[in-house]
Design a protein around this motif. Structure first.
Motif, mmCIF file in Angstrom:
data_model
loop_
_atom_site.group_PDB
_atom_site.id
_atom_site.type_symbol
_atom_site.label_atom_id
_atom_site.label_comp_id
_atom_site.label_asym_id
_atom_site.label_seq_id
_atom_site.Cartn_x
_atom_site.Cartn_y
_atom_site.Cartn_z
ATOM 1 N N SER A 2 0.827 -1.210 0.000
ATOM 2 C CA SER A 2 0.000 0.000 0.000
ATOM 3 C C SER A 2 0.866 1.267 0.000
ATOM 4 O O SER A 2 2.038 1.231 0.389
ATOM 5 N N ASP A 25 -4.650 5.479 3.246
ATOM 6 C CA ASP A 25 -4.029 4.218 2.882
ATOM 7 C C ASP A 25 -4.610 3.775 1.538
ATOM 8 O O ASP A 25 -5.827 3.610 1.419
ATOM 9 N N GLN A 27 -4.450 0.861 -1.102
ATOM 10 C CA GLN A 27 -3.933 -0.496 -1.317
ATOM 11 C C GLN A 27 -3.869 -0.829 -2.806
ATOM 12 O O GLN A 27 -4.667 -0.315 -3.594
ATOM 13 N N GLY A 194 -2.869 0.378 -7.765
ATOM 14 C CA GLY A 194 -3.554 1.201 -6.778
ATOM 15 C C GLY A 194 -3.828 2.551 -7.414
ATOM 16 O O GLY A 194 -2.909 3.191 -7.895
#
Lengths: 270, 336
Positions: A2, A25, A27, A194
């Protein structure tokens, strides 16, 4: 796996911090949309996440590795960033545009006077991902807004990053091209990338993104699926009375957010 | 996909043009000479046995070398400046390098006591010192600016400042010296020894090392500076080094041959449609074409004899006369 921000505080010289203890965050394989009123720090967060803006405090980590300790080229291999406003000073061709990204990934040597076969393969592959292979050979300035955006996204994809950060990529695109772009980002996330996308279009974000991150006052105000965060009590501190919340078009879909007409207070979902 | 001209073909054709001008230019001028005889004697016989052909060749060769170096340098510097300032109107002189160089040269022309101690070398050194100091000043002022506009504004300000200084020197100077100043401003490749082109070489070498060291950054900078930064380019230091490199190329040429205009604007525009924005190809192509172009312009300048004028035409006039119609043709064809 992440890209994460921990208690990030950042801002511009001689001014107060724009971001205040941001926790975020992203991921791998997830598609997040970053939303919020103007001036709330969305672009600043993007710049901080890819190391373009020095942090006043906190840290950014890429798969657990501190971003501040990474060399710029190493950083560029992991994070692809597409700024909001790109105005090349001279006319670039589509393949030249995408090849700049491919060069970061090591396809094509800096001293090559022309595009090598290897670089061209990488360019074609990136253009294929955004369904723009037919634009090869065209001048960037001759493309429509939607085509241009797709080529710019391809240029960042050619860097072969693990995380893709896009600052308002759908600005000035028509409805069809907006949906096409977001569907493509959704697909890229499905392939393991991501993706963090700044946008002002709440409904588009809710329709395509895995999660919405609402930024307000330099802090993460709310995060979750469209149906969980598009609620009056969450949106009111951000937008005041300047929005209407309409019921979902179909069962299970997120509610629809529209700007309030002048003097009209926010509606309620039924 | 429509391909650009193959880079090797392009460099080959431009090299042929450039080499052709260098080889053929010595045989024309106010006096035509026999090429084979001149080359044979120049290469094989001692100086004392040279005929007038070989003697004229020996006088013209350093001048052609100077023209080729100056033309190449100004054209490459122009291309770098246009990219760094993100402006197709930029020239090697946009940041005021030539104004400062002229100011330094004028000081030496106006005050002959300075030249008495240093000779022609002093004038060159004066010009070079002021031109390099001006680049340092522009960089110092624009240090905090993150965009090209800051550099351009700082450059324009110093351009005005040194321009005013130059005017002041002209106002105060002995009127008999004004003609020398005017002539200097028109640019001249008037040299008969190898000393001038050879003294230019180390400066050009220094400028070229800086430019080629930062060459990988130029394509990225031309596209978008923020995107370049996200792609690992150290934007501020690359821009600084490239400006110093291009500044040294320009300043050294100005000090050796005066401000020869138009070339630095014209050549990058003429070459770019064929090279694209690949600076690995654009910069060498600019140097080769710029060198050839200035040799050609100088050939016209020294060939044209004007009634009543003992001296030949300044090359700066010729670059504009030859270049402007070509540039207009490019504009009309939409190739820029």
């Amino acid at each position: 796996m992440s890209l994460s921000a921990h208690r990030v505080e950042a801002g511009y010289p001689n001014a107060a911090s724009v971001l205040k203890e941001v926790e975020l965050d992203l991921q791998a394989g997830r598609f997040l949309c970053l939303l919020g009123p103007n001036g709330t720090g969305k672009s600043t967060l993007c710049r901080s996440l890819c190391g373009l803006l020095p942090l006043r405090s906190g840290r950014v980590e890429v798969d657990g590795q501190d971003l501040a300790g990474m060399r710029p080229r190493q950083r560029a291999r992991r994070l692809g960033f597409l700024p909001q406003d790109i105005q090349p000073a001279f006319s670039f061709r589509v393949e030249e545009t995408v090849a700049l990204g491919a060069r970061v990934a090591g396809h094509g040597r800096w001293f090559d006077p022309h595009l090598s076969e290897e670089a061209l393969d990488s360019v074609r592959s990136a253009l294929r991902q955004v369904e723009a292979e037919n634009l090869l050979g065209r001048e960037l300035g001759s493309l429509s807004g939607g085509e241009r955006r797709r080529v710019l996204v391809a240029s960042v994809l050619a860097q072969e990053p693990d995380y893709l950060l896009l600052d308002e990529p759908a600005a000035m695109l028509d409805l069809h091209h907006q949906a096409q772009l977001f569907a493509m980002l959704q697909r890229l996330a499905g392939e393991g990338l991501g993706v963090l996308c700044v946008t002002h279009d709440v409904n588009l974000a809710a329709a395509f993104a895995d999660e919405l991150v609402l930024l307000h006052g330099g802090r993460v105000h709310a995060r979750g699926r469209g149906e969980d965060v598009l609620k009056e009590d969450i949106l009111r501190p951000m937008f005041g009375n300047h929005f209407q919340l309409l019921p979902p078009i179909e069962k299970g879909a997120p509610p629809v957010v529209l700007p309030a007409q002048s003097g009209q207070s926010s509606g309620r979902t039924s | 996909m429509k391909n650009r001209t193959s880079p090797w073909w392009l460099l080959g054709i431009l090299s042929l043009f450039s080499l052709g001008t260098v080889i053929l230019a010595p045989f024309w001028g106010a006096e035509s000479i026999d090429p084979w005889n001149a080359w044979r004697e120049w290469l094989s016989q001692p100086k004392e046995q040279w005929s007038s052909d070989a003697q004229i060749l020996a006088v013209r060769l350093p001048r052609i070398a100077l023209a080729w170096l100056a033309g190449g340098s100004l054209a490459m510097s122009g291309a770098v400046m246009q990219t760094l300032l993100r402006n197709g109107l930029a020239t090697p002189f946009t940041l005021g390098v030539s104004s400062a160089g002229s100011f330094g040269a004028f000081l030496f022309i106006a005050f002959p006591t300075l030249t008495a101690y240093t000779g022609g070398f002093g004038l060159r050194l004066g010009s070079l010192t002021f031109a390099l100091a001006e680049i340092a000043l522009v960089l110092a002022v624009a240090k905090r600016s993150t965009r090209a506009e800051g550099l351009i504004l700082a450059g324009i300000t110093f351009n005005f400042l040194f321009g005013a200084g130059t005017m002041m020197i002209r106002y105060l100077a002995d009127p008999y010296r004004l003609a020398s100043m005017e002539r200097w401003l028109m640019g001249s490749l008037d040299t008969v020894t190898w000393e001038t082109p050879l003294s230019l070489l180390p400066w050009l070498g220094g400028g070229l090392i800086l430019v080629f060291w930062r060459l990988p950054a130029l394509d990225f900078l031309a596209f978008d500076e923020e995107l370049a930064a996200s792609r690992g380019v150290a934007v501020a230091s690359a821009r600084r080094d490239l400006l110093i490199g291009a500044g040294i190329l320009t300043a050294s040429v100005v000090a050796h041959s005066g401000p020869i205009g138009f070339l630095g604007l014209l050549i990058p525009h003429a070459v770019r449609p064929f090279t694209g924005m690949n600076h690995n190809l654009l910069l060498p192509a600019c140097w080769i074409s710029g060198g050839g172009f200035l040799v050609l312009a100088d050939l016209f300048a020294r060939s044209l004899q004007w009634s009543g004028r003992a001296s030949e035409m300044p090359v700066g006039i010729m670059t504009a006369f030859l270049g402007a119609p070509f540039f207009l043709w490019l504009l009309i064809r939409g190739r820029t």
